[in-house]
Write an enzyme that holds these catalytic residues in place. Structure first.
Site, PDB file in Angstrom:
ATOM      1  N   HIS A   1      19.260  20.126  17.928  1.00 47.72           N
ATOM      2  CA  HIS A   1      19.114  21.309  18.793  1.00 47.72           C
ATOM      3  C   HIS A   1      20.184  22.339  18.463  1.00 47.72           C
ATOM      4  CE1 HIS A   1      22.400  20.659  21.858  1.00 47.72           C
ATOM      5  NE2 HIS A   1      22.256  19.394  21.540  1.00 47.72           N
TER       6      HIS A   1
ATOM      7  N   ASP B   1      22.118  14.809  17.122  1.00 47.19           N
ATOM      8  CA  ASP B   1      22.528  15.782  18.127  1.00 47.19           C
ATOM      9  C   ASP B   1      23.876  16.363  17.719  1.00 47.19           C
ATOM     10  OD1 ASP B   1      23.587  16.939  20.574  1.00 47.19           O
ATOM     11  OD2 ASP B   1      21.978  15.921  21.632  1.00 47.19           O
TER      12      ASP B   1
ATOM     13  N   HIS C   1      31.108  19.435  26.249  1.00 43.15           N
ATOM     14  CA  HIS C   1      30.424  20.442  27.066  1.00 43.15           C
ATOM     15  C   HIS C   1      31.379  21.438  27.712  1.00 43.15           C
ATOM     16  CE1 HIS C   1      26.174  18.550  27.816  1.00 43.15           C
ATOM     17  NE2 HIS C   1      26.467  18.658  26.523  1.00 43.15           N
TER      18      HIS C   1
ATOM     19  N   ASP D   1      28.902  19.563  19.743  1.00 44.11           N
ATOM     20  CA  ASP D   1      27.563  19.434  20.324  1.00 44.11           C
ATOM     21  C   ASP D   1      26.968  20.819  20.562  1.00 44.11           C
ATOM     22  OD1 ASP D   1      25.305  18.736  21.744  1.00 44.11           O
ATOM     23  OD2 ASP D   1      26.389  18.099  23.539  1.00 44.11           O
TER      24      ASP D   1
ATOM     25  N   GLU E   1      17.650  22.188  24.604  1.00 46.15           N
ATOM     26  CA  GLU E   1      17.919  20.756  24.799  1.00 46.15           C
ATOM     27  C   GLU E   1      18.843  20.530  25.977  1.00 46.15           C
ATOM     28  OE1 GLU E   1      20.172  16.923  24.246  1.00 46.15           O
ATOM     29  OE2 GLU E   1      20.892  18.987  24.380  1.00 46.15           O
ATOM     30  N   GLU E   2      19.840  21.404  26.124  1.00 49.11           N
ATOM     31  CA  GLU E   2      20.846  21.189  27.161  1.00 49.11           C
ATOM     32  C   GLU E   2      20.299  21.395  28.569  1.00 49.11           C
ATOM     33  OE1 GLU E   2      23.463  19.801  26.660  1.00 49.11           O
ATOM     34  OE2 GLU E   2      24.283  20.285  24.691  1.00 49.11           O
TER      35      GLU E   2
END
Length: 465
Positions: free
Chosen positions: A199, A275, A369, A209, A246-247
């Protein structure tokens, strides 16, 4: 305001034992004590009647108690907060307004009030720097010992003394998601596909990520493109998907899988997901049991930046951020075959029925994140020199070409039977499960599969259906 530990159902039972009713309260929960998915925390808080939920990162999980914090080390500084979607995509993945069909132009859309995956509770993340003064003001009974984190405060359960007003401003309108697709058509079997995906959407910078994985995929496509220009093409078609959304709810991959479900069920051989490529040196790989033995064999042919085979490094490395186990694991313990959700492989295994792989190189990663998950964190701490990102490109590409060029697909049906047997055995061991669910018929299925395989094994060259 009340403190509900990790926000799992048992935590609310504990609050009630202390005379605290969570209904109408703002609940503060922490990310991992023990672990539960943030969307499950939200659903649990909603079911408990809470008014709102605040999720914070206690330094016990990803901060200073683990070691040096960024920029001196890999762990999260006081002001880092872990963003993340809380939609109930484990119930209905993808666009909440098109459950089960593709969210394309003109598609039927259900009202948001009827969408079971949209939370009905307000929630927001906070750093431990910002949550500390709120926790200090809670009052109420002392928290159980197991609920206490690493902040220099007396953890209490709250109930009446501290009050907050929570206001959240967010967009809820329909926005486009962009899936970028590329194909390298197979030279001999163009209607058999090996699908690769990563993604491209991120929370803030997304250094690990997903950008480390996106970089690996871009390098892989360049390498395969160069081979194709020189006349070397895979026998089966390689399909690349750069997913969006995706998130939020695994949106791009889910909707693409729903749109092309019939074609994928006819043509897709396997889906290979990356990922995040690298936040450290430890290979963590999940796959269906059918593919596990072939994947282990592939790692024997690759070399790590430390100069040892990837297989040997994988076999001896623990999962705890680079720790070494007391003894080497056997091959059957390397691939995690209890593959769940959490990334873009979900639609392929759960809704299309395609064998899947999900892989990454991991290490201490306390900035997940957050705004600190940046190119600088990766280049100076997580993967200096991008060596493990490079190795992921090699692993991903080797795996894709092995599957694409195999005369007989490397599906190990006995390994799959063993995996399913283990699942059912674990199911039978759950307390009270035998009284609620008759597992006897299911338990015989792997045995039947094994018998069939043994009957078919002399017929080498046949593809198992």
């Amino acid at each position: 305001v009340v403190y509900a530990n990790s926000g799992n159902p048992a935590d609310y039972d504990e609050l009630r034992k202390h005379g605290i009713d969570p209904r109408g309260k703002i609940v503060i929960v922490r990310y991992s004590n023990p672990y539960s998915y943030r969307g499950f925390k939200a659903l649990t808080a909603e079911r408990q009647g809470a008014a709102a939920m605040i999720v914070y990162s206690d330094p016990n999980e990803d901060g200073y108690t683990k070691g040096a914090v960024y920029p001196k080390g890999p762990w999260g500084p006081a002001t880092h907060l872990q963003r993340g979607g809380i939609a109930y995509d484990y119930i209905v993945p993808g666009d909440p307004l098109t459950p089960g069909w593709a969210s394309v132009a003109g598609a039927k859309r259900i009202p948001a009030a009827e969408a079971v995956s949209i939370p009905k509770i307000m929630a927001l993340p906070m750093s431990h720097h910002d949550i500390q003064p709120i926790l200090e003001a809670l009052g109420g009974p002392p928290a159980p010992e197991a609920w206490k984190g690493a902040l220099p405060i007396a953890y209490r359960l709250g109930g009446a003394e501290a009050r907050l007003h929570v206001r959240i401003d967010m967009q809820t309108d329909v926005q486009p998601n962009y899936v970028v697709e590329g194909r390298l058509t197979g030279s001999e079997r163009p209607d058999e596909w090996v699908v690769l995906g990563n993604h491209h959407d991120a929370w803030v910078f997304g250094g690990v990520d997903p950008s480390s994985g996106t970089a690996a995929m871009m390098e892989l496509t360049k390498a395969l493109g160069a081979l194709a220009k020189n006349g070397v093409r895979p026998k089966r078609t390689l399909v690349f998907g750069a997913w969006d959304g995706e998130e939020v709810t695994l949106t791009g991959s889910t909707e693409w899988g729903e749109q092309f479900r019939d074609e994928l069920q006819q043509k897709a051989v396997a889906y290979l997901n990356v990922d995040s490529a690298a936040s450290g040196p430890n290979l963590e790989l999940s796959a269906v049991g059918t593919l596990a033995p072939a994947i282990v064999d592939i790692t024997r042919d690759l070399t790590t930046p430390a100069g040892v085979s990837l297989y040997d490094a994988w076999r001896t490395a623990g999962s705890g951020g680079g720790s070494i186990t007391s003894g080497a694991r056997n091959d059957g313990e390397l691939v995690v075959t209890r593959i769940g959700s959490g990334s873009d492989h979900t639609v392929f295994i759960n809704h299309v029925g395609v064998p899947v792989v999900d892989m990454s190189f991991n290490g201490p990663y306390g900035v997940y994140h957050s705004a600190y998950d940046s190119h600088h964190w990766v280049s100076t701490i997580g993967d200096p020199g991008f060596k493990y990102g490079h190795l992921m490109t090699q692993l991903w590409g080797t795996m894709a070409l092995r599957f694409a060029n195999a005369e007989i697909l490397p599906f190990d049906v006995p390994a799959y039977a063993d995996t399913v047997t283990g699942f059912i055995r674990q199911l039978r061991d759950i307390p009270d499960a035998p009284t609620r669910l008759d597992t006897a018929p299911a338990y015989t299925v792997p045995g039947v599969v094994r018998v069939l395989v043994e009957m078919l094994e002399p017929q080498q060259g046949r593809v198992y259906d």
